[in-house]
Design a protein around this motif. Structure first.
Motif, short mmCIF file in Angstrom:
data_model
loop_
_atom_site.label_atom_id
_atom_site.label_comp_id
_atom_site.label_asym_id
_atom_site.label_seq_id
_atom_site.Cartn_x
_atom_site.Cartn_y
_atom_site.Cartn_z
N LEU A 281 0.82 -1.21 0.00
CA LEU A 281 0.00 0.00 0.00
C LEU A 281 0.86 1.26 0.00
O LEU A 281 0.40 2.31 -0.48
N THR A 282 2.06 1.17 0.51
CA THR A 282 2.91 2.35 0.65
C THR A 282 4.19 2.25 -0.18
O THR A 282 4.94 3.22 -0.27
N ASP A 325 -2.29 -5.18 7.06
CA ASP A 325 -2.64 -3.76 6.93
C ASP A 325 -4.12 -3.52 7.20
O ASP A 325 -4.57 -2.37 7.19
N TRP A 326 -4.88 -4.60 7.39
CA TRP A 326 -6.33 -4.50 7.57
C TRP A 326 -6.96 -3.74 6.39
O TRP A 326 -7.89 -2.95 6.57
N ASP A 352 8.03 -9.27 17.21
CA ASP A 352 7.02 -8.53 17.96
C ASP A 352 5.88 -8.24 16.98
O ASP A 352 6.00 -7.39 16.10
N VAL A 353 4.77 -8.97 17.13
CA VAL A 353 3.72 -8.97 16.11
C VAL A 353 2.60 -7.99 16.46
O VAL A 353 1.83 -8.20 17.40
N SER A 354 2.53 -6.93 15.69
CA SER A 354 1.44 -5.97 15.78
C SER A 354 0.71 -5.97 14.44
O SER A 354 0.99 -6.81 13.58
N THR A 355 -0.21 -5.03 14.25
CA THR A 355 -0.93 -4.95 12.97
C THR A 355 -1.29 -3.50 12.67
O THR A 355 -1.31 -2.64 13.55
N ARG A 363 -9.09 -0.93 8.27
CA ARG A 363 -10.32 -1.14 9.03
C ARG A 363 -10.13 -2.35 9.94
O ARG A 363 -10.58 -3.46 9.64
N PRO A 364 -9.45 -2.17 11.08
CA PRO A 364 -9.17 -3.30 11.97
C PRO A 364 -10.43 -3.91 12.55
O PRO A 364 -11.45 -3.22 12.74
#
Length: 483
Positions: A281-282, A325-326, A352-355, A363-364
């Motif tokens: 996306l980026t 990226d939801w 370290d798993v984030s989102t 849109r999480p």
């Protein structure tokens, strides 16, 4: 009749959605059961029973204590295989089992997640940071992360972000690290990052991610795409920019070692500079750093490799990633496993798993422990240790995640903001009396441990009486206090 049906719909919708969500989560477990086929039988059964989040570790301790004792013993046996002399007769709860990352031993599996405080002056951490980190380290987490600490002036998110690019900042961090090491058993990890296109923005409470109206600086990214339509358009990085950023990260790494940190984390999540390369996306580049996931990984891996070479071999490193990226067209589950695998091969010790937070179109799907499934997938498919984070609020949830093999360590943010003694309270509830406590606070520790014995006896008494229990009674006092 229409009004009555509307009232019925409003009254039942939440409960129905909870049931449907539990069914969806349960279905996902069965669809990916191959991930768990190598688990020990007891852990496999525990994972199956807790798959929908309706049944938890503490709930099972009340309903089937013998089974949970077997689960605790199986978890402790796994820890023993890692070289730890832990008890099998009276094993500690999973969250109070040690973890080894290279030569660093984390005394328990509770982590304080990195959280920006936006309170530095010229990048220099101050007395606020000393009290903030010092108090929470004394509270007992096994591992504590700094906020994202920026590698240069123009790498900051906001004017209030902490940095590590000059001697004054290094001395200030050294003061905090020395305090933590002198008064706690907590291991201290420095998170290093670069804001990229999300830089030159206001403090969180003034307008998160919104551009500064004055006093800003030039920002850059993988591609010239602004975060918000009215955000500053970043400059697309060229090779000279990349080389300069690599140098900044290496110099900050060397300062981190002199400051005495136990561990280092590279921030590759949340839409900041390195994350902007990872997400399609980026990253709209057409050169060797764009296109396939292998190409998008090139620059983040270059930075990591340079840091790993400058960081002592016996000290661990982690990387924070956004596993999704939801948003349509963003990172896929296969991408996140490939990214984690590439970092593992490059020498990372923990993912370290984030989102999310990559693009404004995200849109999480929020909920309890909503990011844990991503950590679970990476752990069990990429074969790397993971740390999960995201709306995890109770010791019960921590033990449930660990016992089910969904992560190796669990990070909490907001609970540590409201309760610096979160881990100490949990240790009292589970009887983990070997948790470190400075002598000045020992009377408080003694009291909370005595009170917890009575609280647990009261809960057991309710069970023995045999009357039906309310939903509130089936939650532990630790969980009730947290909610």
């Amino acid at each position: 009749m229409p009004a009555a049906l509307a009232r019925f719909e409003r009254g039942r919708r939440e409960e129905v959605e909870k049931i449907q969500h539990a069914a969806d989560v349960s279905l996902v477990w069965f669809e990916h059961v191959a991930r768990y086929l190598d688990f020990e039988p007891v852990q496999f059964a525990f994972g199956a029973m807790t798959r929908a989040k309706a049944i938890t570790y503490d709930n099972l301790r009340l309903r089937a204590p013998a089974f949970v004792e077997k689960m605790d013993r199986a978890f402790a046996e796994g820890v023993r295989k890692e070289g730890f002399d832990v008890s099998l007769d009276k094993p500690a709860a999973p969250m109070f089992q040690p973890l080894r990352l290279r030569e660093m031993v984390v005394p328990n599996r509770v982590a304080m997640s990195p959280m920006c405080m936006y309170s530095a002056e010229g990048g220099v951490p101050n007395d606020f940071h000393l009290v903030h980190y010092g108090a929470r380290a004394i509270g007992g987490p096994g591992l504590m992360f700094t906020e994202m600490t920026c590698v240069s002036r123009d790498a900051r998110i906001t004017p209030g972000c902490a940095g590590l690019w000059n001697d004054e900042q290094e001395a200030a961090w050294r003061r905090i690290v020395d305090f933590v090491h002198a008064n706690a058993a907590t291991k201290f990890c420095l998170q290093l990052g670069h804001a990229g296109r999300k830089g030159a923005t206001k403090l969180m409470w003034e307008g998160i991610d919104r551009p500064l109206e004055s006093g800003g600086w030039e920002v850059m990214s993988a591609s010239p795409l602004p975060y918000f339509p009215n955000s500053t358009v970043p400059r697309e990085m060229n090779r000279a920019d990349m080389d300069a950023v690599v140098t900044d990260f290496v110099l900050a790494t060397e300062r981190a070692e002199r400051a005495g940190f136990d561990m280092l984390e590279l921030h590759c999540a949340h839409g900041y500079l390195l994350a902007s390369f990872l997400s399609p996306l980026t990253n709209h580049r057409t050169d060797a750093y764009g296109g396939s996931v292998e190409n998008r990984l090139r620059f983040p891996l270059e930075v990591f490799a340079a840091m790993r070479a400058a960081w002592p071999a016996h000290k661990p490193m982690s990387v924070r990633v956004s596993a999704t990226d939801w948003a349509e067209g963003g990172l896929t589950p296969e991408d996140s496993v490939a990214i984690a695998s590439a970092f593992r091969e490059a020498g990372v010790d923990l993912v370290d798993v984030s989102t999310g937070q990559t693009a404004t179109v995200s849109r999480p799907l929020y909920g309890r422990m909503f990011q844990t499934p991503f950590a679970e997938r990476i752990r069990n498919e990429a074969g790397t240790a993971t740390m999960c984070v995201g709306n995890i609020t109770t010791p019960d949830q921590i033990n449930t995640i660990l016992a089910a093999g969904r992560a190796d360590i669990v990070a909490l943010g907001r609970p540590h903001l409201s309760d610096p003694g979160f881990t100490l309270r949990a240790a009292a509830w589970y009887g983990a009396d070997d948790i470190h406590c400075p002598p000045q606070y020992a009377p408080g520790k003694d009291q909370i441990f005595r009170n917890s014995v009575r609280d647990r006896a009261d809960l057991e008494d309710l069970k023995v009486r045999g009357r039906p229990k309310t939903r509130a009674e089936l939650r532990s006092p630790a969980e009730q206090a947290a909610t």
